[in-house]
Write a protein that holds these residues in place. Structure first.
Motif, PDB file in Angstrom:
ATOM      1  N   LEU A  39      -6.477 -17.156 -42.025  1.00 42.31           N
ATOM      2  CA  LEU A  39      -6.187 -17.769 -43.316  1.00 42.31           C
ATOM      3  C   LEU A  39      -7.462 -18.326 -43.941  1.00 42.31           C
ATOM      4  O   LEU A  39      -7.730 -18.106 -45.127  1.00 42.31           O
ATOM      5  N   LEU A  40      -8.261 -19.027 -43.155  1.00 48.05           N
ATOM      6  CA  LEU A  40      -9.496 -19.617 -43.672  1.00 48.05           C
ATOM      7  C   LEU A  40     -10.468 -18.550 -44.157  1.00 48.05           C
ATOM      8  O   LEU A  40     -11.140 -18.730 -45.175  1.00 48.05           O
ATOM      9  N   SER A  43      -9.492 -17.103 -47.736  1.00 46.90           N
ATOM     10  CA  SER A  43      -9.258 -18.032 -48.834  1.00 46.90           C
ATOM     11  C   SER A  43     -10.489 -18.884 -49.086  1.00 46.90           C
ATOM     12  O   SER A  43     -11.147 -19.320 -48.153  1.00 46.90           O
ATOM     13  N   THR A  46      -8.700 -24.152 -48.718  1.00 46.56           N
ATOM     14  CA  THR A  46      -7.513 -24.285 -47.879  1.00 46.56           C
ATOM     15  C   THR A  46      -7.292 -25.745 -47.533  1.00 46.56           C
ATOM     16  O   THR A  46      -8.232 -26.461 -47.179  1.00 46.56           O
ATOM     17  N   CYS A  48      -4.940 -27.891 -44.906  1.00 45.74           N
ATOM     18  CA  CYS A  48      -4.111 -27.714 -43.717  1.00 45.74           C
ATOM     19  C   CYS A  48      -3.496 -29.051 -43.314  1.00 45.74           C
ATOM     20  O   CYS A  48      -4.212 -30.035 -43.137  1.00 45.74           O
ATOM     21  N   VAL A  75      -5.646 -22.310 -54.273  1.00 44.63           N
ATOM     22  CA  VAL A  75      -5.759 -23.045 -53.013  1.00 44.63           C
ATOM     23  C   VAL A  75      -4.644 -22.587 -52.091  1.00 44.63           C
ATOM     24  O   VAL A  75      -3.501 -22.434 -52.512  1.00 44.63           O
ATOM     25  N   ARG A  76      -4.983 -22.344 -50.820  1.00 40.71           N
ATOM     26  CA  ARG A  76      -3.962 -22.005 -49.823  1.00 40.71           C
ATOM     27  C   ARG A  76      -3.561 -23.286 -49.104  1.00 40.71           C
ATOM     28  O   ARG A  76      -4.407 -24.107 -48.773  1.00 40.71           O
ATOM     29  N   ALA A  78      -1.444 -24.795 -45.816  1.00 40.20           N
ATOM     30  CA  ALA A  78      -0.906 -24.422 -44.509  1.00 40.20           C
ATOM     31  C   ALA A  78      -0.465 -25.663 -43.768  1.00 40.20           C
ATOM     32  O   ALA A  78      -0.898 -26.773 -44.071  1.00 40.20           O
TER      33      ALA A  78
END
Length: 121
Positions: A39-40, A43, A46, A48, A75-76, A78
């Motif tokens: 994921l990092l 993107s 991020t 988290c 922006v992701r 998680a």
């Protein structure tokens, strides 16, 4: 007689470009260090959230993360169940939840401990 298709109405405050994009970013559950690393690396930005099932403030912060994901598509977001993914809890030295790590281009740039909605937003 030609039949032109009617334009699809847009929702209020939505541009036609936004209408065409069906992608809605959701809060992603990370279940391993490999998941988070992937994921990092995919993107630029991020956030988290490290959480635990027994932690009531974590639920409120999950809701905030979902709301932020809906309005910040670049922006992701998680979440990691801290007690279930030991490798990540150790990597980021998680000693309390909720705990947040903020990443830019896979680099850890900041952390936030506690349910401080204003600081996170």
């Amino acid at each position: 007689k030609s039949h032109k298709p009617k334009p699809t109405p847009t929702r209020k405050n939505e541009s036609p470009a936004q209408e065409k994009s069906p992608v809605k970013m959701a809060l992603v559950d990370v279940t391993s260090a490999a998941d988070l690393d992937a994921l990092l690396s995919s993107s630029s930005f991020t956030v988290c959230h490290f959480w635990a099932q027994w932690c009531e403030p974590c639920g409120a912060m999950d809701q905030l993360m979902r709301e932020m994901a809906a309005v910040r598509p670049n922006v992701r977001f998680a979440r990691v169940e801290a007690e279930e993914v030991d490798a990540l809890a150790e990597r980021y030295e998680i000693s309390a939840v909720p705990y947040f790590t903020l990443h830019h281009n896979a680099e850890l740039v900041d952390t936030l401990e506690g349910a401080d909605a204003k600081a996170l937003a």
